[in-house]
Scaffold this active site. Structure first.
Site, PDB file in Angstrom:
ATOM      1  N   GLY A  11      55.650 -74.322   9.235  1.00 53.24           N
ATOM      2  CA  GLY A  11      54.888 -73.071   9.049  1.00 53.24           C
ATOM      3  C   GLY A  11      53.509 -73.167   9.666  1.00 53.24           C
ATOM      4  NE  ARG A  72      60.005 -74.108   8.315  1.00 55.76           N
ATOM      5  CZ  ARG A  72      59.182 -73.091   8.030  1.00 55.76           C
ATOM      6  NH1 ARG A  72      59.442 -71.879   8.461  1.00 55.76           N
ATOM      7  NH2 ARG A  72      58.096 -73.293   7.308  1.00 55.76           N
ATOM      8  CG  ASP A 103      56.785 -81.916   2.989  1.00 47.89           C
ATOM      9  OD1 ASP A 103      56.994 -80.892   3.672  1.00 47.89           O
ATOM     10  OD2 ASP A 103      57.099 -82.000   1.784  1.00 47.89           O
ATOM     11  CB  THR A 125      51.213 -76.846   5.126  1.00 51.04           C
ATOM     12  OG1 THR A 125      51.726 -75.991   4.091  1.00 51.04           O
ATOM     13  CG2 THR A 125      50.802 -78.156   4.481  1.00 51.04           C
ATOM     14  CG  ASP A 127      52.786 -73.943   0.778  1.00 53.47           C
ATOM     15  OD1 ASP A 127      52.273 -72.813   0.746  1.00 53.47           O
ATOM     16  OD2 ASP A 127      53.993 -74.140   0.990  1.00 53.47           O
ATOM     17  CG  ASP A 129      53.218 -78.567   0.373  1.00 51.48           C
ATOM     18  OD1 ASP A 129      52.548 -78.803   1.379  1.00 51.48           O
ATOM     19  OD2 ASP A 129      54.367 -78.080   0.417  1.00 51.48           O
ATOM     20  NE  ARG A 171      58.630 -73.452   1.173  1.00 51.41           N
ATOM     21  CZ  ARG A 171      58.956 -73.896   2.363  1.00 51.41           C
ATOM     22  NH1 ARG A 171      60.205 -73.839   2.757  1.00 51.41           N
ATOM     23  NH2 ARG A 171      58.063 -74.424   3.162  1.00 51.41           N
TER      24      ARG A 171
END
Ligand code: ADP
Ligand code: F6P
Length: 319
Positions: A11, A72, A103, A125, A127, A129, A171
């Protein structure tokens, strides 16, 4: 190291362009040639390479998205795909690769390292995360985008005296929800790291109403549930007029914040320095304001820890 390459994968995130610019400019500053690989690992397999000079990264520091595009690529998860990518890198006489992504992208970089090719990761990213780094590139901008939207929704929520459920991205990590919930003064924040207590949320909404509160904002991370499901439960159990807004991909775009431009610049330059020093198979991270190198295997094996104290703060301030 005479020639290095850079790609963006997974992303996109605001600030990736600042990181690309830093890789290119630091690389050239250190007397190296730099090439860009388009469309992430797909471009690595297809040999989609472009030369990157000083001028080709001018006027991009303020732009969202990634000038190298991203993708992707299922093919790179296979050994054949990785070996094809490696052949292309060798054919183009590339000595090292910088991978900017999340990741999943780091798993690809780790595979290349294990095949004997020097690769290094930069966490990009929205996120936030990734373990072993306090921040990822794009998170700060995404939070600011979210609160900009929440502020606007609050205006209409107040005018119509409604309850709003706002679904944000994330997510597996609740960072965007938590940070934007605290900064946006939300009544409740639902994150994947803690179990959603609908009884408590409904109780708080009802208590608020008894005290004269006419409108409320609930933030839900997409990893918990869809905003519409939460909205439906609240509507059914409180009878309050409830609306749902899904912020979606607008959180991924827009000009990067100053924080993300600086973080991207620092991480891009650090990645080049690490390659020159011969440190491969690592991710650049920021810990307590210092740039650090963390083995990819370590970063990938650990779980990112959300700041739980912020969750407790959100809970105690939204009484
Ligand atoms: P992100 O990097 O944002 O987490 P993805 O999880 O979609 O995004 O991963 C981006 C890309 O990284 C994938 O499309 C694939 O090309 C590559 N990738 C992901 N996992 C692996 C893996 N286990 N081995 C090799 N490449 C991988
Ligand atoms: O970049 C991370 C992320 O924004 C997640 O929060 C979200 O679920 C996902 O990417 C969606 O990405 P896409 O629609 O590109 O598959």
């Amino acid at each position: 190291m005479k020639k290095i390459a850079v790609l963006t994968s997974g992303g996109d995130a605001p600030g990736m362009n600042a990181a690309i610019r830093a890789v290119v400019r630091r690389g050239i500053f250190k007397q190296m040639e730099v090439v860009g690989i388009k469309h992430g690992y797909q471009g690595l397999i297809d040999g989609d390479y472009i030369p990157l000079g000083l001028g080709s990264v001018g006027d991009i520091i303020h732009r969202g998205g990634t000038i190298l595009q991203t993708a992707r690529c299922e093919g790179f998860k296979t050994e054949d795909g990785q070996k094809q990518g490696l052949r292309n890198l060798r054919e183009h006489e590339i000595d090292g690769l910088v991978v900017i992504g999340g990741d999943g992208s780091f798993n690809g970089a780790l595979k290349l390292t294990k095949l004997g090719f020097p690769a290094i990761g930069i966490p990009g990213t929205i996120d936030n995360d990734i373990a072993c780094t306090d921040y990822t590139i794009g998170f700060d901008t995404a939070v600011n985008t979210a609160i900009y939207a929440i502020d606007k929704i609050r205006d209409t929520a107040a005018s119509h005296e409604r309850t709003y459920v706002i679904e944000v991205m994330g997510r597996h990590a609740g960072d965007i929800a938590l940070w934007s919930g605290v900064a946006g003064g939300a009544e409740s924040v639902l994150i994947p790291e803690t179990e959603a207590d609908m009884d408590d949320i409904v109780f708080r909404l009802s208590q608020g109403q008894k005290r004269g509160k006419k409108h409320s904002i609930i933030i839900v991370a997409e990893g918990v549930s869809s905003g519409s499901k939460i909205g439906e439960i609240i509507r059914e159990r409180t009878g309050f007029e409830t609306r749902v807004t899904v912020l979606g991909h607008l959180q991924r775009g827009g000009p990067p914040s100053a924080f993300d431009r600086i973080l991207g610049s620092q991480m891009g330059a650090k990645a080049v320095d690490l390659l020159i020093e011969g440190q491969f198979g690592v991710m650049v991270g920021v810990q307590n304001k210092q740039m650090v190198a963390v083995p990819l295997e370590e970063a990938l094996s650990q779980k990112h820890c959300l700041q739980l104290s912020l969750y407790e703060l959100a809970h105690s301030l939204s009484i």
